[in-house]
Structure formats: structure tokens, C-alpha cells
Design a protein around this motif. Structure first.
Motif, PDB file in Angstrom:
ATOM      1  N   PRO A  69     -41.565 -56.456 -13.497  1.00 42.01           N
ATOM      2  CA  PRO A  69     -42.485 -56.225 -11.736  1.00 42.01           C
ATOM      3  C   PRO A  69     -41.799 -54.837 -10.872  1.00 42.01           C
ATOM      4  O   PRO A  69     -42.205 -54.279  -9.915  1.00 42.01           O
ATOM      5  CB  PRO A  69     -41.668 -57.572 -10.861  1.00 42.01           C
ATOM      6  CG  PRO A  69     -41.835 -58.877 -11.869  1.00 42.01           C
ATOM      7  CD  PRO A  69     -41.301 -57.757 -13.548  1.00 42.01           C
ATOM      8  N   ARG A  70     -40.205 -54.590 -11.428  1.00 41.82           N
ATOM      9  CA  ARG A  70     -39.279 -53.405 -10.834  1.00 41.82           C
ATOM     10  C   ARG A  70     -39.857 -52.266 -11.694  1.00 41.82           C
ATOM     11  O   ARG A  70     -40.073 -51.210 -10.832  1.00 41.82           O
ATOM     12  CB  ARG A  70     -38.069 -53.802 -11.671  1.00 41.82           C
ATOM     13  CG  ARG A  70     -37.423 -55.075 -10.712  1.00 41.82           C
ATOM     14  CD  ARG A  70     -36.012 -55.117 -11.097  1.00 41.82           C
ATOM     15  NE  ARG A  70     -36.182 -55.194 -12.936  1.00 41.82           N
ATOM     16  CZ  ARG A  70     -34.874 -55.218 -12.811  1.00 41.82           C
ATOM     17  NH1 ARG A  70     -33.803 -55.961 -13.245  1.00 41.82           N
ATOM     18  NH2 ARG A  70     -35.110 -56.068 -14.751  1.00 41.82           N
TER      19      ARG A  70
ATOM     20  N   GLN B 258     -40.900 -63.468 -12.258  1.00 44.13           N
ATOM     21  CA  GLN B 258     -41.409 -62.293 -12.156  1.00 44.13           C
ATOM     22  C   GLN B 258     -41.606 -62.714 -10.240  1.00 44.13           C
ATOM     23  O   GLN B 258     -42.001 -61.381  -9.543  1.00 44.13           O
ATOM     24  CB  GLN B 258     -42.898 -62.044 -12.872  1.00 44.13           C
ATOM     25  CG  GLN B 258     -42.733 -61.552 -14.034  1.00 44.13           C
ATOM     26  CD  GLN B 258     -43.719 -61.641 -15.051  1.00 44.13           C
ATOM     27  OE1 GLN B 258     -44.779 -62.347 -14.685  1.00 44.13           O
ATOM     28  NE2 GLN B 258     -44.219 -60.270 -15.220  1.00 44.13           N
ATOM     29  N   ALA B 259     -42.567 -63.798 -10.321  1.00 43.69           N
ATOM     30  CA  ALA B 259     -42.824 -63.760  -8.890  1.00 43.69           C
ATOM     31  C   ALA B 259     -40.923 -64.141  -7.506  1.00 43.69           C
ATOM     32  O   ALA B 259     -41.777 -62.857  -6.931  1.00 43.69           O
ATOM     33  CB  ALA B 259     -43.026 -65.844  -8.483  1.00 43.69           C
TER      34      ALA B 259
ATOM     35  N   ARG C  73     -38.808 -61.822  -2.967  1.00 44.22           N
ATOM     36  CA  ARG C  73     -37.236 -61.903  -2.381  1.00 44.22           C
ATOM     37  C   ARG C  73     -36.798 -60.301  -3.492  1.00 44.22           C
ATOM     38  O   ARG C  73     -36.081 -59.535  -1.442  1.00 44.22           O
ATOM     39  CB  ARG C  73     -36.166 -62.529  -2.987  1.00 44.22           C
ATOM     40  CG  ARG C  73     -36.821 -63.782  -3.465  1.00 44.22           C
ATOM     41  CD  ARG C  73     -36.345 -64.333  -1.691  1.00 44.22           C
ATOM     42  NE  ARG C  73     -34.967 -64.305  -1.181  1.00 44.22           N
ATOM     43  CZ  ARG C  73     -34.157 -65.017  -1.774  1.00 44.22           C
ATOM     44  NH1 ARG C  73     -34.213 -66.305  -2.056  1.00 44.22           N
ATOM     45  NH2 ARG C  73     -32.824 -64.869  -1.225  1.00 44.22           N
ATOM     46  N   ARG C  74     -36.806 -59.568  -3.737  1.00 46.62           N
ATOM     47  CA  ARG C  74     -36.114 -58.671  -4.266  1.00 46.62           C
ATOM     48  C   ARG C  74     -36.951 -56.992  -3.502  1.00 46.62           C
ATOM     49  O   ARG C  74     -36.833 -55.762  -3.375  1.00 46.62           O
ATOM     50  CB  ARG C  74     -35.707 -58.163  -5.543  1.00 46.62           C
ATOM     51  CG  ARG C  74     -34.583 -58.830  -5.854  1.00 46.62           C
ATOM     52  CD  ARG C  74     -33.846 -58.529  -7.231  1.00 46.62           C
ATOM     53  NE  ARG C  74     -32.801 -60.071  -7.648  1.00 46.62           N
ATOM     54  CZ  ARG C  74     -32.178 -60.092  -8.651  1.00 46.62           C
ATOM     55  NH1 ARG C  74     -32.485 -59.390  -9.373  1.00 46.62           N
ATOM     56  NH2 ARG C  74     -30.819 -60.501  -9.163  1.00 46.62           N
TER      57      ARG C  74
ATOM     58  N   THR D 176     -38.373 -70.081   1.790  1.00 39.30           N
ATOM     59  CA  THR D 176     -37.924 -70.726   2.713  1.00 39.30           C
ATOM     60  C   THR D 176     -36.333 -70.011   2.305  1.00 39.30           C
ATOM     61  O   THR D 176     -35.779 -70.882   1.731  1.00 39.30           O
ATOM     62  CB  THR D 176     -37.360 -72.149   3.348  1.00 39.30           C
ATOM     63  OG1 THR D 176     -39.362 -72.093   3.856  1.00 39.30           O
ATOM     64  CG2 THR D 176     -36.305 -72.553   3.909  1.00 39.30           C
ATOM     65  N   VAL D 177     -36.252 -69.017   2.901  1.00 35.00           N
ATOM     66  CA  VAL D 177     -34.454 -68.552   2.345  1.00 35.00           C
ATOM     67  C   VAL D 177     -33.419 -69.008   2.828  1.00 35.00           C
ATOM     68  O   VAL D 177     -31.991 -69.451   1.466  1.00 35.00           O
ATOM     69  CB  VAL D 177     -34.217 -67.087   2.988  1.00 35.00           C
ATOM     70  CG1 VAL D 177     -33.172 -66.485   1.803  1.00 35.00           C
ATOM     71  CG2 VAL D 177     -35.407 -65.781   1.614  1.00 35.00           C
TER      72      VAL D 177
END
Length: 134
Positions: free
Chosen positions: A32-33, A58-59, A64-65, A122-123
């Protein structure tokens, strides 16, 4: 009961649905990057078989990133047993395999009322959300 944010749809709903923007279909072998997310409103991540969990990673990367805020849709061999983990890693929509029961799938979320750990959605962990100290 906890709030369920994941939408569950059938294969036929997915096939006949329309998109309101740019959609990417991403193979589970892609990084994904390396994707150009400019203007993308939906990403379909594929599970070729239920034992292949690369789409979870991937999700999580996308949410998050990479900060992707559009719709993440799980497609392919999507079973009821995977739904809670899919939601926790950032999926918004799951396209259930044709032999899966939509009512049974919805009840899967009732089995897990909450989680101690943080996740893609929810981090913060539970203690941070409730103000408890260690």
C-alpha cells in the motif's frame, strides 16, 4: 452493546453497486505504501482465501500509517469469523461470501462488547479511554 460501524453487504450488492469516486482494487501482494491515493475514495482489498491475512496488514497500513480516510472494502473469501478482526484493522465494508448468512454475521459483533487494546479504529487502549491509571 458496542457501536458497529462496519457495513455488511452481499456479493450481488457489491457487483451492482455504484461508486461515487475513484476506486482501487488492490491485490494482497501489493504494498500500500507504493499506491497513489490521490482522489481515491474507496479501496477494495482482496482475501483470495480465508487463511490468507495479508489484506489485514494492508488495511492497517492504509488507516494508521498512510492516513487513508476513505472506504476500505473487504472482498473475496470473506467469512463471518473474520468480521470483528476486519473491523479492528480498519475495514468499513465487508462483502460476505455467497454462502454466509447476513443475520448470523451481524450477531458476530454482539459477541465482543469491547477490547482492552487499541486498534486501527480506536487507537487508545481501554485504560486511556476510561481515565484509569496503571
Amino acid at each position: 452493546m458496542r457501536d458497529i460501524t462496519m457495513k455488511l453487504i452481499t456479493v450481488s450488492e457489491h457487483a451492482t453497486g455504484t461508486t461515487d469516486g475513484k476506486t482501487l482494487e488492490v491485490a494482497n501482494t501489493e504494498d500500500p505504501r507504493t499506491l497513489d491515493l490521490t482522489g481515491v475514495t474507496r479501496i477494495d482489498l482482496h482475501f483470495p482465501k480465508f487463511t490468507d491475512g495479508r489484506a489485514y496488514s494492508q488495511a492497517f497500513l492504509l488507516r494508521r500509517r498512510l492516513g487513508f480516510a476513505g472506504e476500505l472494502r473487504a472482498t473475496g473469501d470473506v467469512l463471518i469469523d473474520q468480521l470483528v478482526q476486519m473491523e479492528r484493522t480498519g475495514f468499513d465494508v465487508a462483502v460476505l461470501r455467497a454462502d454466509q448468512n447476513l443475520d448470523f454475521a451481524q450477531r458476530q459483533f454482539d459477541r465482543y462488547r469491547g477490547f482492552y487494546q487499541g486498534d486501527a479504529v480506536t487507537v487508545e487502549p481501554l485504560f486511556a479511554r476510561t481515565g484509569a491509571t496503571a
